[in-house]
Design an enzyme around this catalytic site. Structure first.
Site, short mmCIF file in Angstrom:
data_model
loop_
_atom_site.label_atom_id
_atom_site.label_comp_id
_atom_site.label_asym_id
_atom_site.label_seq_id
_atom_site.Cartn_x
_atom_site.Cartn_y
_atom_site.Cartn_z
N ASN A 83 -32.75 30.90 -19.53
CA ASN A 83 -31.94 29.64 -19.69
C ASN A 83 -30.85 29.92 -20.68
O ASN A 83 -30.89 30.73 -21.61
CB ASN A 83 -33.14 28.47 -20.22
CG ASN A 83 -32.50 27.27 -20.27
OD1 ASN A 83 -31.61 26.88 -19.52
ND2 ASN A 83 -32.65 26.33 -21.39
N GLY A 112 -21.33 23.65 -12.76
CA GLY A 112 -21.76 25.00 -12.35
C GLY A 112 -20.64 25.53 -13.07
O GLY A 112 -20.42 26.79 -12.46
N HIS A 124 -28.66 27.30 -23.48
CA HIS A 124 -28.54 26.08 -23.94
C HIS A 124 -27.58 25.80 -25.09
O HIS A 124 -27.31 26.79 -25.71
CB HIS A 124 -30.01 25.62 -24.44
CG HIS A 124 -29.99 24.10 -25.20
ND1 HIS A 124 -30.14 23.15 -24.50
CD2 HIS A 124 -29.76 23.64 -26.51
CE1 HIS A 124 -30.21 22.04 -25.01
NE2 HIS A 124 -29.93 22.25 -26.09
N LEU A 165 -37.43 20.44 -15.70
CA LEU A 165 -38.43 21.35 -16.32
C LEU A 165 -39.24 21.98 -14.99
O LEU A 165 -39.43 21.26 -14.27
CB LEU A 165 -39.54 20.55 -16.91
CG LEU A 165 -39.58 20.66 -18.78
CD1 LEU A 165 -40.72 19.88 -19.02
CD2 LEU A 165 -39.11 22.02 -19.08
#
Ligand code: GAR
Length: 186
Positions: free
Chosen positions: A104, A12, A106, A89
């Site tokens: 999102n 986190g 990445h 997902l």
């Protein structure tokens, strides 16, 4: 004021970077949802006084888990969802409930190295240019329209830990700023 919900699975650190920046803004992190009971993200949520929820996926369908997620999102008047290391997902049904409103991050220059090992696969590649991607979520694994990519050139002698640190620094700088821009438009 727009409300952001964050979904995470682990440490986190991105969630905390977001919470720290949003605290100084007109917007609010309305809740944290984790699919792992032991996620360190829960400790960070407590520190910021953000309501947090564990939603288990064990012994139930993804759809059932997401029904629970959706009711938490609704209860907190969620305008935008940020995936911050959420290692699952989402189904098209949940994605379609928030069209264009799920973001999102990445740790690679997508479409290279999607999935759960973006950093190590970037590190082990021959690529000189490494970086991160922030994108809107579609039905695929780490796919969807790119909002921004940030990159850096590696010298070649860095360790995995050094590369990891650099990637996380980029994430922590970029993700809150991108989310704030989107929240401002809501
Ligand atoms: C981040 O590096 C994020 O980009 C990555 O998980 C990490 C979570 O770290 N996400 C993915 O790999 C998505 N496929 P954090 O829990 O410390 O924020």
């Amino acid at each position: 004021m727009a409300g952001l919900a964050v979904l995470a699975s682990g440490s986190g650190s991105n969630f905390e970077a977001i919470a720290g920046q949003l605290k100084k803004s007109a917007h609010k992190v309305v809740c944290l949802i984790c699919d792992r009971k032991d996620a360190y993200a829960f400790t960070r949520a407590e520190k910021y006084g953000i309501p947090s929820y564990f939603v288990g996926y064990k012994n139930r369908t993804r759809g059932e888990a997401e029904t629970e997620i959706a009711s938490i999102l609704t209860a907190h008047n969620t305008d935008l969802i940020a995936l911050a290391g959420f290692m699952r997902l989402l189904t098209p049904e949940l994605i379609d409930r928030f069209p264009g409103r799920i973001i999102n991050i990445h740790p690679s220059l997508l479409p290279k190295y999607p999935g759960t090992h973006g950093i190590i696969e970037s590190f082990e590649s021959e690529d000189r240019e490494l970086g991160i991607t922030i994108h809107r979520v579609d039905y695929g694994l780490d796919t969807g329209p790119v909002i921004v990519q940030k990159s850096f050139t590696r010298g070649g002698n860095e360790t995995l830990e050094q590369i990891e640190k650099k990637i996380h620094e980029l994430e922590h700088q970029s993700y809150p700023a991108v989310l704030l821009d989107i929240l401002d438009e809501i």
